[in-house]
Design a protein around this motif. Structure first.
Motif, short mmCIF file in Angstrom:
data_model
loop_
_atom_site.label_atom_id
_atom_site.label_comp_id
_atom_site.label_asym_id
_atom_site.label_seq_id
_atom_site.Cartn_x
_atom_site.Cartn_y
_atom_site.Cartn_z
N VAL A 1 0.84 -1.19 0.00
CA VAL A 1 0.00 0.00 0.00
C VAL A 1 0.88 1.25 0.00
CG1 VAL A 1 -1.80 1.27 1.26
CG2 VAL A 1 -1.77 -1.24 1.30
N PRO A 2 0.64 2.18 -0.92
CA PRO A 2 1.40 3.43 -0.90
C PRO A 2 1.04 4.27 0.33
CG PRO A 2 -0.02 3.32 -2.86
CD PRO A 2 -0.31 2.12 -2.02
N VAL A 3 2.00 5.02 0.81
CA VAL A 3 1.77 5.97 1.90
C VAL A 3 1.79 7.35 1.25
CG1 VAL A 3 2.64 6.90 4.07
CG2 VAL A 3 2.91 4.45 3.56
N LYS A 4 0.71 8.10 1.48
CA LYS A 4 0.56 9.39 0.81
C LYS A 4 0.43 10.54 1.79
CE LYS A 4 -1.86 7.49 -3.19
NZ LYS A 4 -3.08 7.60 -4.03
N VAL A 5 0.91 11.69 1.35
CA VAL A 5 0.62 12.96 1.98
C VAL A 5 -0.16 13.72 0.93
CG1 VAL A 5 1.57 15.11 2.87
CG2 VAL A 5 2.70 12.94 3.42
N GLY A 6 -1.46 13.85 1.15
CA GLY A 6 -2.33 14.38 0.09
C GLY A 6 -2.33 13.38 -1.05
N ASP A 7 -1.99 13.84 -2.24
CA ASP A 7 -1.91 12.95 -3.41
C ASP A 7 -0.48 12.51 -3.71
OD1 ASP A 7 -4.64 13.00 -3.88
OD2 ASP A 7 -4.52 14.78 -5.15
N GLU A 8 0.48 12.97 -2.91
CA GLU A 8 1.89 12.66 -3.15
C GLU A 8 2.31 11.39 -2.41
OE1 GLU A 8 6.26 14.85 -2.87
OE2 GLU A 8 4.53 15.79 -1.91
N VAL A 9 2.83 10.42 -3.15
CA VAL A 9 3.32 9.18 -2.55
C VAL A 9 4.69 9.45 -1.94
CG1 VAL A 9 4.03 6.80 -3.00
CG2 VAL A 9 1.99 7.72 -4.11
N ILE A 10 4.81 9.20 -0.63
CA ILE A 10 6.10 9.42 0.04
C ILE A 10 6.79 8.11 0.39
CG2 ILE A 10 5.35 11.63 0.99
CD1 ILE A 10 5.26 10.12 3.79
N GLY A 11 6.11 7.00 0.12
CA GLY A 11 6.67 5.69 0.43
C GLY A 11 5.59 4.65 0.32
N ALA A 12 5.85 3.48 0.89
CA ALA A 12 4.86 2.41 0.86
C ALA A 12 5.17 1.42 1.96
CB ALA A 12 4.87 1.70 -0.50
N VAL A 13 4.15 0.64 2.31
CA VAL A 13 4.29 -0.43 3.29
C VAL A 13 3.90 -1.73 2.61
CG1 VAL A 13 2.01 0.04 4.26
CG2 VAL A 13 3.64 -1.25 5.60
N GLY A 14 4.67 -2.77 2.87
CA GLY A 14 4.37 -4.09 2.34
C GLY A 14 4.29 -5.08 3.48
N VAL A 15 3.34 -6.00 3.39
CA VAL A 15 3.12 -7.00 4.43
C VAL A 15 3.12 -8.37 3.78
CG1 VAL A 15 1.57 -7.81 6.25
CG2 VAL A 15 1.69 -5.36 5.72
N GLY A 16 3.79 -9.32 4.41
CA GLY A 16 3.79 -10.70 3.95
C GLY A 16 3.60 -11.64 5.11
N GLY A 17 2.72 -12.63 4.94
CA GLY A 17 2.59 -13.66 5.96
C GLY A 17 1.19 -13.94 6.43
N ALA A 18 0.24 -13.02 6.22
CA ALA A 18 -1.15 -13.31 6.59
C ALA A 18 -1.69 -14.32 5.57
CB ALA A 18 -1.99 -12.03 6.58
N PRO A 19 -2.76 -15.02 5.91
CA PRO A 19 -3.27 -16.04 4.98
C PRO A 19 -4.09 -15.45 3.83
CG PRO A 19 -4.56 -16.07 6.99
CD PRO A 19 -3.44 -15.09 7.20
N GLY A 20 -3.52 -14.50 3.13
CA GLY A 20 -4.16 -13.88 1.97
C GLY A 20 -3.69 -12.45 1.81
N GLY A 21 -3.48 -12.05 0.57
CA GLY A 21 -3.02 -10.69 0.30
C GLY A 21 -3.99 -9.63 0.78
N HIS A 22 -5.29 -9.92 0.74
CA HIS A 22 -6.27 -8.95 1.22
C HIS A 22 -6.13 -8.70 2.72
CE1 HIS A 22 -8.16 -12.82 2.02
NE2 HIS A 22 -9.04 -12.21 2.82
N LEU A 23 -5.71 -9.72 3.45
CA LEU A 23 -5.48 -9.57 4.89
C LEU A 23 -4.18 -8.82 5.15
CD1 LEU A 23 -6.66 -13.12 5.97
CD2 LEU A 23 -7.92 -10.96 6.20
N ASP A 24 -3.16 -9.09 4.35
CA ASP A 24 -1.92 -8.30 4.43
C ASP A 24 -2.24 -6.82 4.21
OD1 ASP A 24 -0.16 -10.50 4.81
OD2 ASP A 24 0.11 -10.77 2.66
N GLU A 25 -3.06 -6.55 3.21
CA GLU A 25 -3.43 -5.17 2.88
C GLU A 25 -4.20 -4.51 4.01
OE1 GLU A 25 -6.04 -2.96 -0.53
OE2 GLU A 25 -4.67 -4.54 -1.20
N GLU A 26 -5.11 -5.24 4.66
CA GLU A 26 -5.84 -4.69 5.80
C GLU A 26 -4.89 -4.26 6.91
OE1 GLU A 26 -8.79 -7.43 7.28
OE2 GLU A 26 -9.86 -7.47 5.37
N CYS A 27 -3.89 -5.09 7.18
CA CYS A 27 -2.92 -4.74 8.22
C CYS A 27 -2.09 -3.52 7.82
CB CYS A 27 -2.00 -5.93 8.51
SG CYS A 27 -2.85 -7.35 9.24
N ALA A 28 -1.70 -3.46 6.55
CA ALA A 28 -0.93 -2.31 6.06
C ALA A 28 -1.75 -1.03 6.21
CB ALA A 28 -0.54 -2.52 4.60
#
Length: 169
Positions: A130-157
């Motif tokens: 998931v990108p991390v934004k300040v307004g519309d500007e992407v300043i970075g991102a967070v990635g999660v691995g290990g939950a039993p599904g990418g949608h759950l990784d995304e929820e945690c992010a």
């Protein structure tokens, strides 16, 4: 003969382009870009691991800056060794594409040309970035691995980003 008739026009065009290029270069300004500070990267990583732990998911979390360079990594106590690289690749992909990785993966499934994105070194087309934004500007991102599904990784992010939302100004 037509070639010679066009030469003066080409010379005038080239001179005009050169003058425009020099004028643009002379008026160029230094870019100012927001970026992921270490303190916020650490907070996002900790909040993300905590959000997944609350659901009994053992994950790794990587937070990257706007260029996809690692700023913080945390791996929960029972997270598998593969989760570190998966989280890094998801964060890199989200920062690079400036989009959530689940949306990129869905596009790749529907569009044969987009499937080639997986061939880009470091890209991982799985949910959880998931990108991390300040307004519309992407300043970075967070990635999660290990939950039993990418949608759950995304929820945690998203939970990790939400925890620092007040600081993203």
């Amino acid at each position: 003969m037509p070639f010679r008739a066009l030469r003066p026009a080409h010379a005038a065009l080239a001179a005009g382009l050169a003058a425009a290029t020099l004028a643009t270069a002379a008026g160029a300004q230094v870019l100012t870009e927001r970026n992921m500070p270490l303190a916020i990267a650490q907070e996002i990583a900790q909040a993300t691991v905590a959000a997944c732990a609350a659901k009994n998911f053992n994950v790794a979390v990587t937070v990257v800056d706007r260029a996809g360079q690692v700023r913080a990594v945390l791996r929960a106590d029972r997270a598998g060794p593969h989760t570190i690289e998966a989280s890094r690749a998801k964060a890199f992909t989200a920062a690079s594409a400036r989009n959530v990785t689940s949306a990129i993966a869905e596009t790749a499934e529907r569009n044969p040309a987009a499937r080639h994105l997986a061939a880009i070194d470091g890209f991982l087309l799985l949910g959880g970035g998931v990108p991390v934004k300040v307004g519309d500007e992407v300043i970075g991102a967070v990635g999660v691995g290990g939950a039993p599904g990418g949608h759950l990784d995304e929820e945690c992010a998203n939970a990790g980003i939400e925890a620092v939302k007040a600081k993203l100004r």
